[in-house]
Design a protein around this motif. Structure first.
Motif, PDB file in Angstrom:
ATOM      1  N   THR A 152       0.810  -1.219   0.000  1.00  0.00           N
ATOM      2  CA  THR A 152       0.000   0.000   0.000  1.00  0.00           C
ATOM      3  C   THR A 152       0.845   1.272   0.000  1.00  0.00           C
ATOM      4  O   THR A 152       0.311   2.362  -0.134  1.00  0.00           O
ATOM      5  CB  THR A 152      -0.911   0.026   1.234  1.00  0.00           C
ATOM      6  OG1 THR A 152      -0.112  -0.114   2.421  1.00  0.00           O
ATOM      7  CG2 THR A 152      -1.920  -1.119   1.172  1.00  0.00           C
ATOM      8  N   ASP A 153       2.156   1.126   0.176  1.00  0.00           N
ATOM      9  CA  ASP A 153       3.034   2.300   0.168  1.00  0.00           C
ATOM     10  C   ASP A 153       3.194   2.830  -1.248  1.00  0.00           C
ATOM     11  O   ASP A 153       3.001   2.109  -2.231  1.00  0.00           O
ATOM     12  CB  ASP A 153       4.410   1.950   0.741  1.00  0.00           C
ATOM     13  CG  ASP A 153       4.381   1.690   2.231  1.00  0.00           C
ATOM     14  OD1 ASP A 153       3.426   2.157   2.875  1.00  0.00           O
ATOM     15  OD2 ASP A 153       5.287   1.006   2.736  1.00  0.00           O
ATOM     16  N   SER A 154       3.560   4.099  -1.337  1.00  0.00           N
ATOM     17  CA  SER A 154       3.722   4.735  -2.640  1.00  0.00           C
ATOM     18  C   SER A 154       5.085   4.402  -3.233  1.00  0.00           C
ATOM     19  O   SER A 154       6.127   4.766  -2.680  1.00  0.00           O
ATOM     20  CB  SER A 154       3.579   6.254  -2.505  1.00  0.00           C
ATOM     21  OG  SER A 154       3.944   6.896  -3.710  1.00  0.00           O
ATOM     22  N   LEU A 155       5.077   3.711  -4.363  1.00  0.00           N
ATOM     23  CA  LEU A 155       6.327   3.379  -5.045  1.00  0.00           C
ATOM     24  C   LEU A 155       7.017   4.632  -5.591  1.00  0.00           C
ATOM     25  O   LEU A 155       8.227   4.799  -5.411  1.00  0.00           O
ATOM     26  CB  LEU A 155       6.060   2.371  -6.165  1.00  0.00           C
ATOM     27  CG  LEU A 155       7.268   1.698  -6.809  1.00  0.00           C
ATOM     28  CD1 LEU A 155       8.146   1.013  -5.777  1.00  0.00           C
ATOM     29  CD2 LEU A 155       6.808   0.689  -7.854  1.00  0.00           C
ATOM     30  N   PRO A 156       6.277   5.562  -6.245  1.00  0.00           N
ATOM     31  CA  PRO A 156       6.926   6.794  -6.704  1.00  0.00           C
ATOM     32  C   PRO A 156       7.592   7.578  -5.572  1.00  0.00           C
ATOM     33  O   PRO A 156       8.697   8.098  -5.738  1.00  0.00           O
ATOM     34  CB  PRO A 156       5.774   7.580  -7.332  1.00  0.00           C
ATOM     35  CG  PRO A 156       4.821   6.539  -7.788  1.00  0.00           C
ATOM     36  CD  PRO A 156       4.886   5.465  -6.733  1.00  0.00           C
ATOM     37  N   SER A 157       6.945   7.667  -4.424  1.00  0.00           N
ATOM     38  CA  SER A 157       7.530   8.422  -3.307  1.00  0.00           C
ATOM     39  C   SER A 157       8.845   7.814  -2.862  1.00  0.00           C
ATOM     40  O   SER A 157       9.813   8.527  -2.592  1.00  0.00           O
ATOM     41  CB  SER A 157       6.552   8.443  -2.125  1.00  0.00           C
ATOM     42  OG  SER A 157       5.391   9.166  -2.446  1.00  0.00           O
ATOM     43  N   MET A 158       8.888   6.484  -2.799  1.00  0.00           N
ATOM     44  CA  MET A 158      10.122   5.813  -2.385  1.00  0.00           C
ATOM     45  C   MET A 158      11.246   6.072  -3.385  1.00  0.00           C
ATOM     46  O   MET A 158      12.365   6.408  -3.014  1.00  0.00           O
ATOM     47  CB  MET A 158       9.897   4.307  -2.275  1.00  0.00           C
ATOM     48  CG  MET A 158      11.144   3.533  -1.859  1.00  0.00           C
ATOM     49  SD  MET A 158      11.087   1.756  -2.238  1.00  0.00           S
ATOM     50  CE  MET A 158      11.402   1.760  -4.014  1.00  0.00           C
ATOM     51  N   VAL A 159      10.927   5.937  -4.672  1.00  0.00           N
ATOM     52  CA  VAL A 159      11.958   6.068  -5.709  1.00  0.00           C
ATOM     53  C   VAL A 159      12.441   7.505  -5.820  1.00  0.00           C
ATOM     54  O   VAL A 159      13.643   7.762  -5.988  1.00  0.00           O
ATOM     55  CB  VAL A 159      11.430   5.545  -7.059  1.00  0.00           C
ATOM     56  CG1 VAL A 159      12.483   5.709  -8.143  1.00  0.00           C
ATOM     57  CG2 VAL A 159      11.043   4.081  -6.941  1.00  0.00           C
ATOM     58  N   ILE A 160      11.537   8.454  -5.729  1.00  0.00           N
ATOM     59  CA  ILE A 160      11.938   9.871  -5.795  1.00  0.00           C
ATOM     60  C   ILE A 160      12.814  10.220  -4.607  1.00  0.00           C
ATOM     61  O   ILE A 160      13.797  10.964  -4.735  1.00  0.00           O
ATOM     62  CB  ILE A 160      10.692  10.779  -5.858  1.00  0.00           C
ATOM     63  CG1 ILE A 160      10.021  10.620  -7.231  1.00  0.00           C
ATOM     64  CG2 ILE A 160      11.078  12.241  -5.623  1.00  0.00           C
ATOM     65  CD1 ILE A 160       8.678  11.308  -7.331  1.00  0.00           C
ATOM     66  N   SER A 161      12.489   9.701  -3.431  1.00  0.00           N
ATOM     67  CA  SER A 161      13.323   9.927  -2.249  1.00  0.00           C
ATOM     68  C   SER A 161      14.730   9.363  -2.463  1.00  0.00           C
ATOM     69  O   SER A 161      15.732  10.016  -2.129  1.00  0.00           O
ATOM     70  CB  SER A 161      12.684   9.289  -1.028  1.00  0.00           C
ATOM     71  OG  SER A 161      13.497   9.428   0.112  1.00  0.00           O
ATOM     72  N   LEU A 162      14.809   8.158  -3.033  1.00  0.00           N
ATOM     73  CA  LEU A 162      16.119   7.569  -3.335  1.00  0.00           C
ATOM     74  C   LEU A 162      16.876   8.409  -4.347  1.00  0.00           C
ATOM     75  O   LEU A 162      18.088   8.619  -4.221  1.00  0.00           O
ATOM     76  CB  LEU A 162      15.938   6.147  -3.875  1.00  0.00           C
ATOM     77  CG  LEU A 162      15.501   5.065  -2.893  1.00  0.00           C
ATOM     78  CD1 LEU A 162      15.295   3.747  -3.622  1.00  0.00           C
ATOM     79  CD2 LEU A 162      16.538   4.890  -1.785  1.00  0.00           C
ATOM     80  N   TYR A 163      16.175   8.884  -5.357  1.00  0.00           N
ATOM     81  CA  TYR A 163      16.812   9.707  -6.389  1.00  0.00           C
ATOM     82  C   TYR A 163      17.366  10.993  -5.793  1.00  0.00           C
ATOM     83  O   TYR A 163      18.505  11.380  -6.068  1.00  0.00           O
ATOM     84  CB  TYR A 163      15.807  10.025  -7.498  1.00  0.00           C
ATOM     85  CG  TYR A 163      16.352  10.962  -8.551  1.00  0.00           C
ATOM     86  CD1 TYR A 163      17.220  10.498  -9.541  1.00  0.00           C
ATOM     87  CD2 TYR A 163      16.015  12.307  -8.549  1.00  0.00           C
ATOM     88  CE1 TYR A 163      17.731  11.357 -10.494  1.00  0.00           C
ATOM     89  CE2 TYR A 163      16.515  13.181  -9.503  1.00  0.00           C
ATOM     90  CZ  TYR A 163      17.377  12.697 -10.479  1.00  0.00           C
ATOM     91  OH  TYR A 163      17.886  13.564 -11.414  1.00  0.00           O
ATOM     92  N   ASN A 164      16.573  11.661  -4.966  1.00  0.00           N
ATOM     93  CA  ASN A 164      17.002  12.930  -4.377  1.00  0.00           C
ATOM     94  C   ASN A 164      18.231  12.774  -3.480  1.00  0.00           C
ATOM     95  O   ASN A 164      19.074  13.666  -3.414  1.00  0.00           O
ATOM     96  CB  ASN A 164      15.862  13.540  -3.558  1.00  0.00           C
ATOM     97  CG  ASN A 164      14.774  14.127  -4.433  1.00  0.00           C
ATOM     98  OD1 ASN A 164      15.019  14.494  -5.585  1.00  0.00           O
ATOM     99  ND2 ASN A 164      13.567  14.213  -3.906  1.00  0.00           N
ATOM    100  N   SER A 165      18.323  11.645  -2.803  1.00  0.00           N
ATOM    101  CA  SER A 165      19.434  11.441  -1.868  1.00  0.00           C
ATOM    102  C   SER A 165      20.644  10.779  -2.516  1.00  0.00           C
ATOM    103  O   SER A 165      21.679  10.636  -1.874  1.00  0.00           O
ATOM    104  CB  SER A 165      18.964  10.575  -0.685  1.00  0.00           C
ATOM    105  OG  SER A 165      18.585   9.283  -1.127  1.00  0.00           O
ATOM    106  N   ASN A 166      20.529  10.399  -3.786  1.00  0.00           N
ATOM    107  CA  ASN A 166      21.603   9.646  -4.424  1.00  0.00           C
ATOM    108  C   ASN A 166      21.943  10.196  -5.801  1.00  0.00           C
ATOM    109  O   ASN A 166      22.834  11.022  -5.954  1.00  0.00           O
ATOM    110  CB  ASN A 166      21.184   8.164  -4.493  1.00  0.00           C
ATOM    111  CG  ASN A 166      22.248   7.269  -5.074  1.00  0.00           C
ATOM    112  OD1 ASN A 166      22.246   7.012  -6.268  1.00  0.00           O
ATOM    113  ND2 ASN A 166      23.175   6.811  -4.247  1.00  0.00           N
ATOM    114  N   LEU A 167      21.218   9.792  -6.807  1.00  0.00           N
ATOM    115  CA  LEU A 167      21.591  10.084  -8.190  1.00  0.00           C
ATOM    116  C   LEU A 167      21.436  11.550  -8.558  1.00  0.00           C
ATOM    117  O   LEU A 167      22.170  12.070  -9.413  1.00  0.00           O
ATOM    118  CB  LEU A 167      20.750   9.216  -9.138  1.00  0.00           C
ATOM    119  CG  LEU A 167      21.291   8.937 -10.535  1.00  0.00           C
ATOM    120  CD1 LEU A 167      22.715   8.401 -10.489  1.00  0.00           C
ATOM    121  CD2 LEU A 167      20.381   7.978 -11.269  1.00  0.00           C
ATOM    122  N   ALA A 168      20.502  12.253  -7.927  1.00  0.00           N
ATOM    123  CA  ALA A 168      20.281  13.665  -8.243  1.00  0.00           C
ATOM    124  C   ALA A 168      21.530  14.506  -7.985  1.00  0.00           C
ATOM    125  O   ALA A 168      21.724  15.552  -8.623  1.00  0.00           O
ATOM    126  CB  ALA A 168      19.111  14.208  -7.434  1.00  0.00           C
TER     127      ALA A 168
END
Length: 202
Positions: A120-136
């Motif tokens: 039920t968790d948001s997949l986009p929210s998880m991935v965007i959080s990972l992106y912001n803290s890593n690849l961004a």
């Protein structure tokens, strides 16, 4: 498009066991591209960009100087040596690989995150959080919105699992095994880039 986690796992394990063999690295990464395609059509540009980079590394691996491009350390050592003699020399192999290397860490974290996220968790929210803290951190500010917009189109975890797993019972184990194989390769190559002081390459 078909995708096989076993190919990814076997390729990256071989890469690590054979002193970070570039042929195995490219083989594993090209299979990961099939996974990226399954995330949705808007991710096609990411998969195509990865293929362009692995194709370039393959050109070096099979080219006139192929003896220097069979393994990551040989490539870094060779290009750094040439650069010291001629500062105008572009470390193209090393620069291409580091972009794939950074994206590999993001992919590893994404796969690991899939094992922990609830249905039920948001997949986009998880991935965007990972992106912001890593690849961004490695992307210019002006182009960061494009990956984020693509991430908002990600399917639900359940729908994604239906696309990538034929048998649901082994899904978490496969993700854990794959993330572990990617992490081992990332850590080893990260150490090599530290050894040759090449983390600042763009």
């Amino acid at each position: 498009m078909s995708f096989d986690f076993d190919i990814v796992i076997a390729s990256f394990k071989t890469c690590a066991e054979d002193k970070f063999n570039l042929e195995a690295y490219n083989r594993g990464y090209n299979e990961l591209c099939s996974f990226i395609f399954l995330l949705g059509t808007v991710f096609k540009f990411i998969a195509n960009d990865i293929r362009e980079k692995t194709d370039l590394l393959e050109e070096y691996r099979k080219g006139e100087k192929k003896e220097h491009y069979s393994h990551v350390q040989k490539m870094l050592q060779y290009e750094v040596q040439i650069y010291k003699q001629d500062p105008s020399f572009l470390l193209k192999g090393s620069g291409t690989l580091i972009k794939l290397h950074r994206a590999l860490k993001f992919t590893q974290l994404f796969l690991k995150g899939l094992t922990a996220i609830n249905d039920t968790d948001s997949l986009p929210s998880m991935v965007i959080s990972l992106y912001n803290s890593n690849l961004a951190n490695f992307h210019p500010w002006l182009i960061r919105n494009a990956p984020k917009l693509a991430m908002y189109t990600l399917p639900s975890k359940n729908n994604l699992f239906k696309k990538i797993f034929k048998e649901e019972f082994d899904s978490t184990l496969k993700l854990i095994e794959c993330a572990k194989a990617l992490e081992e390769v990332f850590v080893g190559i990260e150490d090599l880039y530290t050894q040759y002081d090449l983390h600042s390459l763009n």
